[in-house]
Design an enzyme around this catalytic site. Structure first.
Site, mmCIF file in Angstrom:
data_model
loop_
_atom_site.group_PDB
_atom_site.id
_atom_site.type_symbol
_atom_site.label_atom_id
_atom_site.label_comp_id
_atom_site.label_asym_id
_atom_site.label_seq_id
_atom_site.Cartn_x
_atom_site.Cartn_y
_atom_site.Cartn_z
ATOM 1 C CB SER A 67 68.989 16.772 -14.430
ATOM 2 O OG SER A 67 67.714 16.732 -13.840
ATOM 3 C CE LYS A 70 67.969 19.236 -12.067
ATOM 4 N NZ LYS A 70 67.740 18.028 -11.249
ATOM 5 C CE1 TYR A 194 64.936 21.891 -12.613
ATOM 6 C CE2 TYR A 194 62.728 20.964 -12.650
ATOM 7 C CZ TYR A 194 64.087 20.807 -12.490
ATOM 8 O OH TYR A 194 64.598 19.560 -12.215
ATOM 9 C CE1 TYR A 242 69.684 14.532 -9.964
ATOM 10 C CE2 TYR A 242 69.562 12.697 -11.509
ATOM 11 C CZ TYR A 242 69.452 14.050 -11.237
ATOM 12 O OH TYR A 242 69.120 14.919 -12.233
ATOM 13 C CB VAL A 260 65.347 11.644 -16.410
ATOM 14 C CG1 VAL A 260 65.685 11.556 -14.941
ATOM 15 C CG2 VAL A 260 64.548 12.887 -16.744
#
Length: 307
Positions: A67, A70, A194, A242, A260
């Site tokens: 992630s 992103k 993705y 998060y 992760v």
């Protein structure tokens, strides 16, 4: 001797203390390629504003940035389309798991922010506008390579295949977005893009170098406009970890983005870009010892956006 002169010794001591503590957390078992990784690993790299690169631990070990990608896909979208992305995705912390569908249902298919999975799918979908997945992925990887000043950064096919095979929640999110007309490409095209962007592999040295533009360092090969850099950093601070983002901001006072795969990218505006990797995760899905190391680094240096 200044704290920054003492930083190399601090980093070596930090690695020794992290290893002695041995509280590694659990790897991301729901992605088979990541489930096989030994959690007892640690690396940290720091690039300072004067260009010095300092590191300790397994800083030349490649890992899946997941992630953290992103941040770079959002930077690409902001560069290409400007502010239009905010019509499709919000800028607020979620307070829920990164793959939760609850808020997506309550808020009519508009994800809370671009760093939870649903929001990242919208960002990737935006980047696909008018072109094939291969072209969108080339833009992301070229942005990262240019930012790092290193062409030896690649996608890991095995990790991408592993995510494609097991990414059922992401498929559910994509179809839910489509049901609210917030996905413009066929779900499998957006999902495939993705999954591959999350499967980019880097070392902490490469990641810290790639983060120079986000941190606004003068040595950055690829510079973002000041307003884009500030907005990305603000989202990293408020949404980058998060539903553990508040805790991370409280402990470090710094913008950070986790993945992760166990990585963390820290942006210290105008001062440093930091990459940390330890694959064992805490209950929020963020690197357990990476978070601990980030807090200790911030305490040692005095770095904080609130300072």
């Amino acid at each position: 001797m200044s704290d920054l002169d003492a930083l190399p010794d601090f980093l070596e001591t930090l690695v020794a203390e992290i290893r002695a503590q041995g509280d590694w957390g659990q790897v991301a078992g729901y992605i088979p390629e990541l489930a096989r990784i030994d959690p007892a690993q640690f690396a940290i790299s720091v690039v300072l504003a004067d260009g010095r690169l300092m590191h300790a631990g397994q800083h030349d070990q490649r890992f899946s940035i997941q992630s953290i990608s992103k941040v770079f896909s959002l930077a690409c979208v902001l560069a290409r389309f400007g502010e239009s992305i905010w019509h499709r995705v919000g800028r607020e912390p979620s307070g829920d798991r990164f793959d939760s569908i609850l808020l997506l249902e309550q808020e009519q298919g508009r994800p809370r922010n671009p760093f939870i999975n649903a929001g990242a799918l919208v960002t990737t979908d935006e980047l696909l506008a008018g072109r094939a997945p291969k072209e969108a992925l080339s833009e992301i990887i070229d942005f990262i390579r240019t930012s790092a000043g290193d062409d030896d950064i690649h996608f890991d096919a095995a990790t991408a295949a592993s995510e494609t095979e097991t990414g059922h929640r992401n498929r559910a999110l994509a179809h839910y977005l489509l049901s609210f007309d917030n996905l413009r490409n066929p779900p499998e095209l957006t999902l495939g893009t993705y999954f591959h962007q999350c499967a980019i592999e880097m070392t902490t040295d490469q990641l810290a170098l790639a983060g120079r533009g986000i941190a606004g360092l003068p040595q950055a090969p690829l510079k973002l406009t000041e307003i884009k850099r500030r907005r990305i950093a603000a989202l990293m601070l408020t949404c980058g970890h998060y539903d553990g983002s508040g805790d991370f901001a409280f402990r470090t006072g710094l913008p950070g983005k986790s993945g992760v795969g166990g990585g963390i990218l820290l942006a210290v505006p105008g001062r440093a870009s930091v990459a940390i990797w330890s694959p064992g995760l805490n209950a929020w899905g963020n690197s357990q010892m990476g978070t601990e190391a980030a807090e200790r680094l911030a305490r040692f240096t005095g770095w904080s956006v609130f300072g």
